[in-house]
Write an enzyme that holds these catalytic residues in place. Structure first.
Site, mmCIF file in Angstrom:
data_model
loop_
_atom_site.group_PDB
_atom_site.id
_atom_site.type_symbol
_atom_site.label_atom_id
_atom_site.label_comp_id
_atom_site.label_asym_id
_atom_site.label_seq_id
_atom_site.Cartn_x
_atom_site.Cartn_y
_atom_site.Cartn_z
ATOM 1 N N THR A 229 21.742 -2.644 -41.147
ATOM 2 C CA THR A 229 21.496 -2.447 -39.721
ATOM 3 C C THR A 229 21.715 -0.988 -39.362
ATOM 4 O OG1 THR A 229 23.808 -2.765 -39.036
ATOM 5 C CG2 THR A 229 22.415 -4.740 -39.172
ATOM 6 N N ASP A 230 21.129 -0.569 -38.256
ATOM 7 C CA ASP A 230 21.601 0.659 -37.631
ATOM 8 C C ASP A 230 22.991 0.362 -37.077
ATOM 9 O OD1 ASP A 230 21.802 3.201 -36.542
ATOM 10 O OD2 ASP A 230 19.831 3.138 -35.602
ATOM 11 N N TRP A 231 23.707 1.400 -36.717
ATOM 12 C CA TRP A 231 25.118 1.224 -36.346
ATOM 13 C C TRP A 231 25.251 0.417 -35.053
ATOM 14 C CZ3 TRP A 231 24.443 2.779 -40.742
ATOM 15 C CH2 TRP A 231 25.436 3.260 -41.585
ATOM 16 N N ALA A 233 23.788 -2.561 -34.581
ATOM 17 C CA ALA A 233 22.541 -3.252 -34.248
ATOM 18 C C ALA A 233 22.589 -4.756 -34.512
ATOM 19 C CB ALA A 233 21.370 -2.656 -35.029
#
Length: 815
Positions: A229-231, A233
Site C-alpha cells: 500500500t501507499d502509506w 492507504a
C-alpha cells in the site's frame, strides 16, 4: 536464511499476520528467532529520504543527507533512458551506503491536468515517455542490488481528497494511456515491488480492487513481486489480501491484526491468501538481502561517507543540463557571451532562494545546493543583482524601480521566475495555472525596456505566460535539483547546448485544457470524461493552438531530418517480426548539439474513437557541426495494438497507418504510409464527442461510453473512522478539537504561522486523510482509541466518546 517454504511452515498464525504490516514507518518486520532480517525502505524517487530516528511519513523530521537529483518533471525532458539509468545507479549506490534495501519510486502516473499538486513527481502526459524513463531509472537502481517500487497503481491524478476520490474512466483510456505507463517498466525493467494508490478505481479502493490487482497487474502484466500500500492507504485488509495485495505500510500497531485472525478462524478469509502474501514478503526480503550481498562483494564495504558527494553533484548537474528546455530564443539573446560589453542584470528572488524540488514525502535533504545567483557571481561577468519581488507576498520590491529607470534596450536582463513552494505540493492541487502577479508585472515592465530579456522558469508544472511576447528568451528549468544554479549558468553562457524537450503540452491558458471545466470540482468523484484525449492527444484531435507543443525544445544549433524509409510498405505480423524505420539527422548549424528524434504513429480510416497520433519511439543523439547519422527505430506488433471496447481486449486493427518523424509533436517533416494486414476492424460506435472532439465532454455521453451511470457521491452521516476531519470541521463541537489538533500539528512541523509552506502541506494531508488512515500512518499520535473518540464526539455521542477516551478502547462500525 532457510528456504521460504520452511520459514512459512515455522511461522505461527500471529507471526504471519504480523509480518504483513510494517515494523515502523520505514522498516519491514523481521523475526530474529527465524533468521528473518528487518529491511529498510525509503522515499525517492529523485534521491533518498532516509530517516533513521524520529521517523515520520510526512516530512516533519530531517532525513539523512543525500544527493537531490532533478525530479521527474525535469529528468523526463531529457528523453534519455541511459541518463535515467545513471541517476538510478547513483541513487542505488547511496541506498547501499545507507543500508536501504528498497527505494520507493519511480512514479508514472499520467499528467492528466496541469494543476495536480504532485505533477512534479511524475514524468509525462504520455505513457510511452513515462514508461521508458521509469524503466531506465528502475534498471539503474536495481543494478546496484537495491529494489524499487513502481507507483502509484493506478489512476491517481489528483491530490484533492486523494484518499476518498473515485477515478472512473473507460477501458480504452485505462489500457492505452494510464495502465500503459505501468506496463512498459513492469515488462522491461522488472521492479521488485509495486505501490498501490490511495484512490478508488471504479468504486473500489485500489488496494483491494481484485480486477486491477489480479487480472491486470498479476495476470496481464505478469508481475509476481510484492504489492504494498501507499502509506496509510489500507482500507479493508481482508479484501486487500483476497485481491492479491501483500504488505500494509507503515506499521500500524496491529490495527487490523485481531480482525484478520478472527476472519481466518471463522472461515471468512482462507489462510492461503495470507500465506501467499507472506511468501511474497519473504521473497522480497530474501532477494534484497542476497542482492545487497552481491553488490557489496563487487563494490566493497560501504558506509554513509562512501558516497563521492562531488561526483554525484556533478551527475545532478549533468542531468539538469541535459534536461532543461530552451522554449524561445529570439534575437539570439542566448547564449550570453562571457566577454559581452552589454550590462547584465540578474533579477528575481528565485535566483537567490532556489526552488529545486517539490514538497511532501519525496523531499530530499541535499548535501548542498547551488543557487543561480551564487553560480553567476563566480563568473567574470559585469553583473548586478536585484531581488525584484517577494516570494511570500504580491510585493514588487522598491529597488526594482531603480533598475527599470536605468535599463537600456541592449542590456541583458536574466529574470528567475516561477512557482513558490506554497503553490504546488503533495497533498493539494494548484488553484490556478498563473504565476504570482508580482512576477508577471515585473517581467512585463522589464520587457518594455530591454530587447534582451531572458526568463529562467522554475516550477513543477506548466504556467500561463502572458508576457511571452515581451521577452526574447525562455529557458525552462522545471525543478532542477541541487545543482540547478550551475546547470542554468552553463546553459546561459553557452558552455552546454540545451537539448531538453517538453514532456507535456503547454496550453495558452488553463481554460484551453479539456479537463479544466471539471477537474477537481468534485472531491469524491473524478470522472475522466476526456477518455483517451490526454495532453497533446486532445490538442491534436481538437485542432487547438497551444503555447508550446509536447516534445518541443530548441537548441543553439539547427538539425535537419531527411530520407525516411521503412522495410516494408505492407506488414503482416504473422510473417514480419517488426517495422524498421530509418531516417537521417544532420547538424546544419555551427555548434555541437543533441537532438531528440521522435516517432509518432497515426491510424487512418473513417471517424472513430482514436487519437490523431501517438508517440511510439524516441532517441537522443549527439552530432558535431556538419555531422549526419542514420537512425534506426523498430516497432513491434504491440506498439500498433489498441484496446477495443467491443472485444474487451487489445487488438491489431488492419488498414492504413502513417509514421511521422521529427523534433516535436507538431514539427514532423517526415512521413511514410504503410498497411497493416489484419482482419480486425474498428467498429465501436462511440458517442459524438469521442469521435470528433468538438466542444466539451458531457457526463451523459461519458456514461454511454462506459456503459453505466456515474455514481452520486458525497459526504454521509453518521460519521465513521472513514470520514476526514475536513468533513467534520463544520460540526460545532469539532471546531475546538480541530483547533487543538492543528496546534499540535503546527508545533510538530516547527511552523511559526499558518502560512508556513511546510505547515500548509502537513495541514492539507491532515485534514483530508480519513481518521482510520491517520491511525495507520501515525498510531503514536492518533491511536485507534483517539480516532474513535473523535468520531463519537462528531456524532454527538459524548458519553461514548468519554468512555472511549478513558478506556482507550471502543468498538464502532468500520464500514
Amino acid at each position: 536464511m532457510s528456504t521460504i517454504h520452511d520459514l512459512l511452515q515455522k511461522m505461527t498464525l500471529k507471526e504471519k499476520i504480523s509480518i504483513t504490516s510494517g515494523f515502523d514507518t520505514w522498516r519491514l518486520k523481521g523475526f530474529e528467532s527465524l533468521g528473518i532480517p528487518k529491511i529498510t525502505v525509503c522515499d525517492g524517487p529523485h534521491g533518498l529520504r532516509h530517516q533513521e530516528e524520529g521517523q515520520d511519513h510526512l516530512g516533519i523530521n530531517e532525513s539523512n543527507p543525500s544527493t537531490c537529483f532533478p525530479p521527474a518533471c525535469l529528468s523526463a525532458a531529457s528523453f534519455d533512458e541511459d541518463l535515467l539509468f545513471e541517476m538510478g545507479q547513483a541513487i542505488g549506490f547511496e541506498a547501499l551506503s545507507q543500508n536501504v534495501q528498497v527505494v520507493l519510486g519511480p512514479g508514472v502516473n499520467i499528467k492528466r491536468n496541469p494543476l495536480c499538486g504532485r505533477n512534479f513527481e511524475y514524468f509525462s502526459e504520455d505513457p510511452v515517455l513515462a514508461g521508458k524513463m521509469a524503466a531506465g531509472w528502475i534498471k539503474g537502481v536495481q543494478s546496484m542490488g537495491v529494489g524499487t517500487s513502481l507507483k502509484h497503481f493506478a489512476l491517481n491524478s489528483q491530490e484533492l481528497n486523494r484518499m476518498k476520490s473515485d477515478s472512473i474512466t473507460d477501458e480504452k483510456a485505462k489500457f492505452d494511456i494510464y495502465l500503459k505507463a505501468f506496463e512498459i517498466p513492469l515488462k522491461t525493467a522488472g521492479p521488485m515491488t509495486v505501490m498501490g494508490s490511495y484512490n478508488l478505481v471504479d468504486g473500489i479502493y485500489a488496494s483491494e480492487n481484485k480486477w486491477l490487482i489480479e487480472e491486470v497487474l498479476r495476470n496481464k502484466f505478469g508481475f509476481q513481486g510484492l504489492l504494498m500500500t501507499d502509506w496509510g492507504a489500507m482500507n479493508d485488509k481482508i479484501s486487500s489480501l483476497m485481491a492479491g495485495l501483500d504488505l500494509e505500510m507503515p506499521g500500524s500497531s496491529g490495527y487490523f491484526d485481531e480482525e484478520l485472525e478472527e476472519a481466518i478462524k471463522d472461515g471468512r478469509l482462507k489462510e492461503a491468501y495470507l500465506d501467499q502474501a507472506v511468501i511474497r514478503i519473504l521473497q522480497l526480503i530474501t532477494t534484497v538481502t542476497e542482492e545487497r550481498q552481491k553488490a557489496l562483494a563487487s563494490v566493497g564495504p560501504l558506509v554513509k561517507s562512501s558516497v563521492d558527494i562531488e561526483k554525484h553533484h556533478g551527475l545532478a548537474k549533468k542531468i539538469a543540463m541535459e534536461s532543461m528546455i530552451l522554449l524561445k530564443n529570439d534575437r539570439k539573446t542566448l547564449p550570453v557571451s562571457e566577454n559581452t560589453d552589454r550590462a547584465i542584470y540578474l533579477v528575481g528572488a528565485l535566483a537567490k532562494y532556489p526552488r529545486y524540488q517539490g514538497a511532501g514525502s519525496s523531499h530530499i535533504n541535499p548535501y548542498k545546493v547551488t543557487s543561480l545567483l551564487e553560480s553567476l557571481e563566480k563568473e567574470a561577468l559585469k553583473m548586478q543583482y536585484f531581488e525584484g519581488y517577494s516570494l511570500g507576498s504580491d510585493e514588487i520590491l522598491d529597488e526594482t524601480e531603480e533598475l527599470i529607470q536605468t535599463l537600456k534596450k541592449d542590456d541583458v536582463v536574466i529574470i528567475a521566475a516561477g512557482l513558490p513552494d506554497s503553490y504546488e505540493s503533495e497533498g493539494f492541487d494548484r488553484k490556478h495555472m498563473r504565476l504570482p502577479e508580482n512576477q508577471n508585472a515585473l517581467i512585463r515592465s522589464i520587457g518594455a525596456k530591454s530587447d534582451h530579456v531572458v526568463v529562467v522558469l522554475f516550477g513543477g508544472s506548466p504556467v500561463e505566460l502572458p508576457w511571452l511576447d515581451n521577452i526574447s528568451s525562455l529557458l525552462h528549468a522545471y525543478l532542477p535539483g541541487q545543482a540547478g544554479g550551475e546547470a542554468v549558468t552553463d546553459l546561459l553562457l553557452g558552455r552546454h547546448n540545451p537539448s531538453g524537450k517538453l514532456p507535456e503540452t503547454y496550453p495558452l491558458q488553463y481554460e484551453d485544457h479539456i479537463t479544466s471545466p471539471y477537474y477537481g470540482k468534485d472531491p469524491y468523484l473524478a470522472p475522466y470524461l476526456e477518455g483517451i484525449y490526454v495532453g497533446y492527444r486532445y490538442f491534436d484531435k481538437a485542432n487547438r493552438r497551444v503555447q508550446f507543443p509536447f516534445g518541443h525544445g530548441l537548441s543553439y544549433t539547427t538539425f535537419s531530418f531527411s530520407r525516411l524509409s521503412i522495410n516494408r510498405s505492407t506488414i503482416d505480423f504473422n510473417e514480419d517480426k517488426a517495422v524498421e524505420v530509418r531516417f537521417y539527422v544532420k547538424n546544419i548549424g555551427e555548434r555541437a548539439g543533441k537532438e531528440v528524434c521522435q516517432l509518432y504513429l497515426a491510424r487512418k480510416g473513417s471517424p472513430s474513437y482514436r487519437v490523431d497520433k501517438a508517440l511510439k519511439a524516441f532517441c537522443k543523439i549527439k552530432l558535431e557541426p556538419g555531422e549526419e547519422k542514420e537512425i534506426l527505430m523498430v516497432l513491434h506488433e504491440d506498439e500498433f495494438k489498441e484496446y477495443d471496447l467491443n472485444q474487451k481486449k487489445e487488438v491489431l486493427y488492419g488498414g492504413e497507418y502513417i509514421l511521422y518523424v521529427g523534433s516535436s509533436s507538431q514539427e514532423l517533416p517526415l512521413s511514410a504510409s504503410l498497411e497493416i494486414k489484419s482482419s480486425v476492424l474498428d467498429t465501436f460506435e462511440a458517442p459524438a464527442f469521442y469521435m470528433d472532439v468538438k466542444g466539451a465532454p458531457e457526463p451523459e455521453q461519458f456514461e454511454t461510453l462506459i456503459g453505466r451511470k456515474l455514481p452520486v457521491m458525497g459526504p454521509s452521516k453518521p460519521f465513521t473512522v472513514n470520514h476526514t476531519l475536513e468533513e467534520m470541521k463544520d460540526v460545532p463541537q469539532m471546531k475546538y478539537l480541530i483547533r487543538k489538533l492543528e496546534g499540535v500539528l503546527r508545533k510538530a512541523s516547527g511552523a511559526t504561522s499558518d502560512n508556513d509552506d511546510a505547515y500548509r502541506v502537513m495541514h492539507a494531508m491532515f485534514m483530508q486523510t480519513p481518521i482510520k488512515r491517520l491511525s495507520l500512518v501515525a498510531p503514536d499520535k492518533m491511536p485507534k482509541h483517539l480516532g474513535e473518540t473523535l468520531v463519537h464526539v462528531a456524532n454527538g455521542r459524548f458519553l461514548k466518546g468519554l468512555q472511549s477516551a478513558l478506556k482507550r478502547k471502543s468498538t464502532i462500525d468500520h464500514p
